[in-house]
Design a protein around this motif. Structure first.
Motif, PDB file in Angstrom:
ATOM      1  N   TRP A 603       0.824  -1.201   0.000  1.00 60.46           N
ATOM      2  CA  TRP A 603       0.000   0.000   0.000  1.00 60.46           C
ATOM      3  C   TRP A 603       0.866   1.262   0.000  1.00 60.46           C
ATOM      4  O   TRP A 603       0.698   2.164  -0.835  1.00 60.46           O
ATOM      5  CB  TRP A 603      -0.932  -0.014   1.211  1.00 60.46           C
ATOM      6  N   LEU A 604       1.825   1.330   0.932  1.00 62.60           N
ATOM      7  CA  LEU A 604       2.647   2.535   1.026  1.00 62.60           C
ATOM      8  C   LEU A 604       3.558   2.694  -0.182  1.00 62.60           C
ATOM      9  O   LEU A 604       3.796   3.820  -0.648  1.00 62.60           O
ATOM     10  CB  LEU A 604       3.450   2.518   2.324  1.00 62.60           C
ATOM     11  N   HIS A 605       4.079   1.596  -0.701  1.00 65.28           N
ATOM     12  CA  HIS A 605       4.885   1.700  -1.919  1.00 65.28           C
ATOM     13  C   HIS A 605       4.042   2.222  -3.080  1.00 65.28           C
ATOM     14  O   HIS A 605       4.496   3.069  -3.865  1.00 65.28           O
ATOM     15  CB  HIS A 605       5.485   0.342  -2.271  1.00 65.28           C
ATOM     16  N   ALA A 606       2.802   1.728  -3.194  1.00 66.26           N
ATOM     17  CA  ALA A 606       1.923   2.180  -4.279  1.00 66.26           C
ATOM     18  C   ALA A 606       1.572   3.657  -4.109  1.00 66.26           C
ATOM     19  O   ALA A 606       1.521   4.405  -5.095  1.00 66.26           O
ATOM     20  CB  ALA A 606       0.648   1.333  -4.306  1.00 66.26           C
ATOM     21  N   VAL A 613       5.496   8.883  -9.721  1.00 64.88           N
ATOM     22  CA  VAL A 613       5.434   8.462 -11.119  1.00 64.88           C
ATOM     23  C   VAL A 613       3.975   8.439 -11.562  1.00 64.88           C
ATOM     24  O   VAL A 613       3.418   7.380 -11.841  1.00 64.88           O
ATOM     25  CB  VAL A 613       6.081   7.070 -11.317  1.00 64.88           C
ATOM     26  N   PRO A 614       3.326   9.590 -11.626  1.00 63.15           N
ATOM     27  CA  PRO A 614       1.906   9.612 -11.977  1.00 63.15           C
ATOM     28  C   PRO A 614       1.698   9.266 -13.440  1.00 63.15           C
ATOM     29  O   PRO A 614       2.581   9.460 -14.269  1.00 63.15           O
ATOM     30  CB  PRO A 614       1.501  11.054 -11.695  1.00 63.15           C
ATOM     31  N   PHE A 615       0.519   8.773 -13.734  1.00 62.21           N
ATOM     32  CA  PHE A 615       0.172   8.534 -15.131  1.00 62.21           C
ATOM     33  C   PHE A 615       0.003   9.884 -15.822  1.00 62.21           C
ATOM     34  O   PHE A 615      -0.551  10.812 -15.235  1.00 62.21           O
ATOM     35  CB  PHE A 615      -1.123   7.726 -15.222  1.00 62.21           C
ATOM     36  N   PRO A 616       0.477  10.042 -17.053  1.00 58.50           N
ATOM     37  CA  PRO A 616       0.377  11.344 -17.736  1.00 58.50           C
ATOM     38  C   PRO A 616      -1.061  11.850 -17.802  1.00 58.50           C
ATOM     39  O   PRO A 616      -1.990  11.094 -18.069  1.00 58.50           O
ATOM     40  CB  PRO A 616       0.927  11.043 -19.134  1.00 58.50           C
ATOM     41  N   ARG A 617      -1.224  13.145 -17.566  1.00 64.97           N
ATOM     42  CA  ARG A 617      -2.530  13.788 -17.577  1.00 64.97           C
ATOM     43  C   ARG A 617      -2.664  14.713 -18.785  1.00 64.97           C
ATOM     44  O   ARG A 617      -1.709  15.395 -19.149  1.00 64.97           O
ATOM     45  CB  ARG A 617      -2.710  14.646 -16.324  1.00 64.97           C
ATOM     46  N   SER A 618      -3.842  14.745 -19.365  1.00 67.44           N
ATOM     47  CA  SER A 618      -4.108  15.689 -20.444  1.00 67.44           C
ATOM     48  C   SER A 618      -4.320  17.075 -19.860  1.00 67.44           C
ATOM     49  O   SER A 618      -4.930  17.232 -18.804  1.00 67.44           O
ATOM     50  CB  SER A 618      -5.349  15.265 -21.230  1.00 67.44           C
ATOM     51  N   THR A 619      -3.828  18.096 -20.546  1.00 69.61           N
ATOM     52  CA  THR A 619      -4.019  19.471 -20.083  1.00 69.61           C
ATOM     53  C   THR A 619      -5.228  20.127 -20.721  1.00 69.61           C
ATOM     54  O   THR A 619      -5.513  21.289 -20.469  1.00 69.61           O
ATOM     55  CB  THR A 619      -2.775  20.319 -20.397  1.00 69.61           C
ATOM     56  N   VAL A 620      -5.958  19.407 -21.568  1.00 72.36           N
ATOM     57  CA  VAL A 620      -7.097  20.009 -22.270  1.00 72.36           C
ATOM     58  C   VAL A 620      -8.412  19.301 -21.980  1.00 72.36           C
ATOM     59  O   VAL A 620      -9.435  19.641 -22.530  1.00 72.36           O
ATOM     60  CB  VAL A 620      -6.858  20.012 -23.800  1.00 72.36           C
ATOM     61  N   LYS A 664      12.173  -3.549  -2.686  1.00 73.22           N
ATOM     62  CA  LYS A 664      11.630  -4.765  -3.283  1.00 73.22           C
ATOM     63  C   LYS A 664      10.132  -4.731  -3.030  1.00 73.22           C
ATOM     64  O   LYS A 664       9.696  -4.669  -1.882  1.00 73.22           O
ATOM     65  CB  LYS A 664      12.264  -6.005  -2.652  1.00 73.22           C
ATOM     66  N   THR A 665       9.346  -4.765  -4.094  1.00 70.77           N
ATOM     67  CA  THR A 665       7.931  -4.472  -3.930  1.00 70.77           C
ATOM     68  C   THR A 665       7.071  -5.226  -4.934  1.00 70.77           C
ATOM     69  O   THR A 665       7.538  -5.587  -6.022  1.00 70.77           O
ATOM     70  CB  THR A 665       7.677  -2.962  -4.077  1.00 70.77           C
ATOM     71  N   THR A 666       5.809  -5.429  -4.546  1.00 72.33           N
ATOM     72  CA  THR A 666       4.804  -5.956  -5.468  1.00 72.33           C
ATOM     73  C   THR A 666       3.889  -4.846  -5.964  1.00 72.33           C
ATOM     74  O   THR A 666       2.952  -5.109  -6.717  1.00 72.33           O
ATOM     75  CB  THR A 666       3.957  -7.036  -4.774  1.00 72.33           C
ATOM     76  N   ALA A 667       4.153  -3.607  -5.532  1.00 66.70           N
ATOM     77  CA  ALA A 667       3.348  -2.464  -5.975  1.00 66.70           C
ATOM     78  C   ALA A 667       3.812  -2.015  -7.358  1.00 66.70           C
ATOM     79  O   ALA A 667       4.932  -2.311  -7.788  1.00 66.70           O
ATOM     80  CB  ALA A 667       3.459  -1.326  -4.976  1.00 66.70           C
ATOM     81  N   ARG A 668       2.947  -1.268  -8.035  1.00 65.07           N
ATOM     82  CA  ARG A 668       3.290  -0.738  -9.347  1.00 65.07           C
ATOM     83  C   ARG A 668       2.801   0.709  -9.428  1.00 65.07           C
ATOM     84  O   ARG A 668       1.836   1.112  -8.780  1.00 65.07           O
ATOM     85  CB  ARG A 668       2.638  -1.550 -10.470  1.00 65.07           C
ATOM     86  N   ALA A 669       3.473   1.488 -10.258  1.00 64.54           N
ATOM     87  CA  ALA A 669       3.034   2.850 -10.536  1.00 64.54           C
ATOM     88  C   ALA A 669       1.708   2.797 -11.299  1.00 64.54           C
ATOM     89  O   ALA A 669       1.363   1.777 -11.896  1.00 64.54           O
ATOM     90  CB  ALA A 669       4.091   3.582 -11.355  1.00 64.54           C
ATOM     91  N   ILE A 674      -7.038   6.863 -13.881  1.00 66.79           N
ATOM     92  CA  ILE A 674      -7.701   6.485 -12.636  1.00 66.79           C
ATOM     93  C   ILE A 674      -7.132   5.167 -12.141  1.00 66.79           C
ATOM     94  O   ILE A 674      -7.120   4.174 -12.863  1.00 66.79           O
ATOM     95  CB  ILE A 674      -9.221   6.335 -12.844  1.00 66.79           C
ATOM     96  N   THR A 675      -6.656   5.167 -10.899  1.00 66.00           N
ATOM     97  CA  THR A 675      -6.227   3.924 -10.266  1.00 66.00           C
ATOM     98  C   THR A 675      -7.470   3.190  -9.780  1.00 66.00           C
ATOM     99  O   THR A 675      -8.262   3.740  -9.012  1.00 66.00           O
ATOM    100  CB  THR A 675      -5.289   4.217  -9.086  1.00 66.00           C
TER     101      THR A 675
END
Length: 797
Positions: A603-606, A613-620, A664-669, A674-675
């Motif tokens: 959880w904390l790693h995620a 490392v956020p997913f890219p966001r549209s500015t428009v 060492k983690t099982t989390a992913r960016a 939307i997550t």
């Protein structure tokens, strides 16, 4: 037999089975069968340590030491003793808060340190705009409250505050009794113009009630004047004259007189200064043609006139026509005859349908009416070079104009709004007249005010025994907290859970509420919403970790349009206010409420990766989902988890790994904007991941935060730094070529060391594209070891 049982315990320990009929029980049996063997006691100390029971772990260590002292010393026994010594040190350090340790060593004061942090560490990603946006007319529905301590954040045009006072007054009249002994309302808005505008209405309402008691002729038009100022962007000259009269009075009261404008109103010193600045700008507005009544009227008429998407409600037909034709709502015949006789004549001609009369009336409005300055924050508009941007006309929000059970709709729009505001004035007088009302108005960012209030470091709350109002007696807990749609812009459910929830009173009916207006189509349901902002979607887990539970939503009923129907599984986009009710805070129990250690780490790693490392966001996009949190949110979350029962060494280990640069983690960016719960619950293989790009910033923050943590940090030597080894830098950006995206916290600040990297890339290259809005990563840099001074630098701005 003792050794066999102990080995069974070791197998259970390796499987993580520490409680109930597990490893600890087996070790206790082994210790009973072999009372002179220190090994089972050492094992028991390890179990208690892993459970976070540091006192009991130390107790078993000391017993093991006593048995070691009675035995012959061997290399193996001395090695075991050293392991126990190290564990004992960790027990003692983990039990003591870092603040206790540093205070003993240096005399540091935790409160002073927290104040410095709140003053100097931004809680959100930096953006390039220094000004806050101003919406003079709100766009949320009114929600009556009946409690004794209320907080309205993003108070805006105060419609919810006014509605609360009206509904409470009406209820008291109907029940013929007081609903509460005292009523405290805290108004918070990040823009001083919103607070200044509300003060003007409070002042005008007070004068209205004086006129009512005296029966003065001025009472006749007070409702229309209030309505024009509240809901119209262009107003008659008579309304402007009244407005300027009250602005002068407020400036005098706030600068020349020790008392507040009303004896039930309190403004802290910083808010007074900010409000006076706005009032003076409204008193002497710019002589710019873009602010003229003609420019504003025509702009709003073009933007909002002739809107046939919905028909006006009964009683509003004439108002709709005049707004379509002129961009204003015309007054009643009586108002026009008393205040502007030529206007009255032109209105009569216009009602006949004469096109010539329509042109004359438009010319008269342009020449004699003025722009409602209370709908403009001139500082913001001038900085944005767009005078019309903040203005919103009455009919843009027609369906949400406050009213009491749609009373007086047949009179027209102005009369409807005027009736509501006059009723508000009457109810304020009723409650305040009995010395039961205090309104505390503050200019400030919502979460900053909340956090300072929680830790008793909010300005203007110091004792004032000589003043008529003593702010030290103001409540620090609230029955209701209303946040409008502010969470849309500052991290969604995270600030609600971290900052608002701790301010709720610990009683069952206390709750907080907010609405999602910016991006509801992006979420399928509440699970998506909770996953995106907390990286935690399970309702029970949220209840355990943040002591709040969501009340199932309400939406307009199909069968009963005037009422509300209860829906447990509704489309997220149809829900109005989202309400979370308080639950009792408690220490979480291992094996029942606490997440298992691997689940906590995931959880904390995620959460960390989502920030960095956020997913890219549209500015428009028309429904943006902002990701504004910086790494201070991660440190705050870790500190919160420590307070509810997670073992100190678990949290210390997570911080240590992240600051060291490898996990060492099982989390992913995030893999999408939307997550979702599916992404959170995915069973990923464990991988080794580098966190080096953010290690310097995180270790700097952890170093700064360490005096406030409730546990000792056991991290490798040199990982944390002393305060005098941390440097702060400020960077100013001038003449940006694209002002439209200044508020987006998506950019990277690149430092180019010319001696090593050669000449800096020319403007227009991929490193300096205008605008640079990839992502601000909280960029920090640790200088090389051979630098003149080994400073760790954090870029704040």
């Amino acid at each position: 037999m003792a050794e066999t049982i102990r080995k069974n315990g070791n197998q259970l320990y390796r499987l993580g089975k520490l409680t109930e009929e597990a490893a600890g029980v087996e070790y206790e049996k082994a210790a009973a069968l072999a009372p002179n063997d220190p090994t089972p006691l050492s094992n028991l100390s390890s179990v208690k340590f892993e459970l976070g029971e540091y006192f009991n772990s130390a107790k078993y260590i000391n017993k093991a030491f006593q048995l070691h002292d009675t035995q012959d010393k061997t290399e193996a026994s001395e090695r075991k003793e050293m392991m126990l010594v190290e564990r004992l040190a960790k027990c003692l350090y983990s039990r003591a808060s870092t603040n206790d340790i540093l205070a003993a060593a240096s005399g540091q004061d935790a409160s002073a340190h927290r104040m410095l942090m709140l003053d100097r560490l931004p809680r959100l990603m930096t953006n390039l705009d220094n000004l806050t946006e101003y919406y003079a007319i709100g766009h949320d529905s009114c929600s009556p409250q009946d409690s004794v301590a209320l907080m309205f954040c993003g108070s805006g045009d105060a419609r919810n505050v006014f509605t609360t006072l009206v509904m409470m007054g009406i209820e008291e009249v109907m029940q013929k009794k007081q609903l509460c002994k005292n009523l405290h309302i805290t108004l918070v808005d990040t823009n001083a113009a919103a607070i200044a505008r509300t003060l003007i209405f409070f002042e005008m309402m007070a004068v209205h009630m004086v006129n009512t008691s005296l029966g003065t002729p001025a009472l006749t038009d007070s409702g229309a004047i209030l309505a024009y100022l509240y809901a119209s962007q262009v107003v008659p000259a008579a309304v402007q004259a009244k407005l300027q009269l009250h602005i002068r009075g407020l400036i005098h009261a706030l600068t020349k007189v020790d008392k507040p404008p009303q004896d039930w109103l309190y403004l802290p010193p910083a808010t007074r200064t900010a409000v006076v600045h706005v009032l003076r700008r409204w008193q002497d507005p710019p002589r710019d043609s873009s602010y003229s009544s003609r420019a504003i009227r025509r702009t709003t008429s073009i933007m909002y006139g002739h809107d046939r998407r919905r028909e006006p409600e009964p009683g509003f037909e004439l108002d709709r026509k005049s707004f379509d034709d002129f961009g204003v709502v015309l007054p009643s015949k009586g108002f026009a005859e008393r205040n502007d006789r030529p206007l009255y004549v032109l209105m009569e001609e216009y009602r006949t349908g004469s096109s010539a009369a329509k042109q004359k009336l438009a010319a008269h409005i342009d020449e004699n009416w003025v722009t409602n300055v209370t709908m403009i924050d001139f500082d913001y508009s001038e900085a944005r070079n767009n005078a019309n941007d903040p203005l919103y006309p009455m009919f843009d929000d027609e369906a949400k104009v406050p009213s009491i059970e749609k009373v007086s709709r047949a009179k027209g729009a102005l009369e409807s709004v005027g009736d509501f505001l006059e009723t508000t004035a009457m109810m304020i007088a009723r409650i305040a007249g009995a010395n039961r009302l205090i309104v505390e108005a503050r200019v400030g960012e919502m979460t900053d005010v909340m956090e300072r209030l929680r830790w008793d470091c909010l300005d203007g709350r110091s004792p004032s025994p000589d003043a008529e109002i003593n702010p030290a007696k103001f409540p620090r807990k609230y029955d209701r907290i209303h946040m409008s749609n502010i969470p849309d812009y500052i991290g969604g459910l995270f600030p609600v859970a971290m900052y608002a929830r701790p301010l709720l009173r610990e009683k069952d009916e206390a709750n907080l509420r907010f609405t999602v207006l910016l991006n509801p189509p992006e979420f399928r349901n509440h699970k998506d919403f909770q996953s995106e902002y907390l990286v935690l979607h399970d309702d029970n887990a949220i209840k355990n970790h943040f002591a709040m539970a969501r009340i199932p939503g309400y939406t307009k009923g199909v069968d009963n349009p005037e009422g509300y129907s209860h829906l447990d599984s509704m489309d997220f986009v149809t829900e109005g206010y989202i309400v979370w009710q308080r639950c009792a805070f408690k220490k979480l129990a291992r094996g029942k409420d606490l997440l298992a250690r691997p689940a906590l780490e995931k959880w904390l790693h995620a959460f960390f990766l989502k920030i960095c490392v956020p997913f890219p966001r549209s500015t428009v996009t028309m429904s943006p989902v902002y990701t504004p949190l910086n790494l201070t949110a991660f440190v705050r979350l870790v500190a919160h988890l420590s307070g509810i029962g997670y073992p100190a060494h678990w949290l210390s280990g997570i911080l240590s790994d992240l600051c060291s640069g490898t996990i060492k983690t099982t989390a992913r960016a995030p893999r999408a904007v939307i997550t979702t719960p599916e992404h959170i619950d995915a069973a990923n293989p464990q991988v080794e991941m580098s966190t080096a790009p953010w290690a310097a910033e995180l270790s700097t923050l952890v170093s700064i935060w360490s005096p406030l943590l409730k546990f000792g940090l056991t991290v490798p030597r040199g990982l944390l730094v002393a305060p005098n080894e941390i440097a702060e830098y400020s960077v100013s950006f001038l003449h940006l070529r694209d002002n439209s995206q200044l508020r987006l916290p998506h950019f990277v600040l690149v430092f180019w060391k010319a001696p090593k990297g050669g000449a800096a890339p020319p403007p227009g290259s991929h490193l300096s594209m205008p605008p640079i809005f990839i992502r601000r990563q909280g960029l920090s840099q640790r200088p090389s070891k051979d630098s003149d001074r080994n400073k760790q630098c954090q870029i704040h701005r």
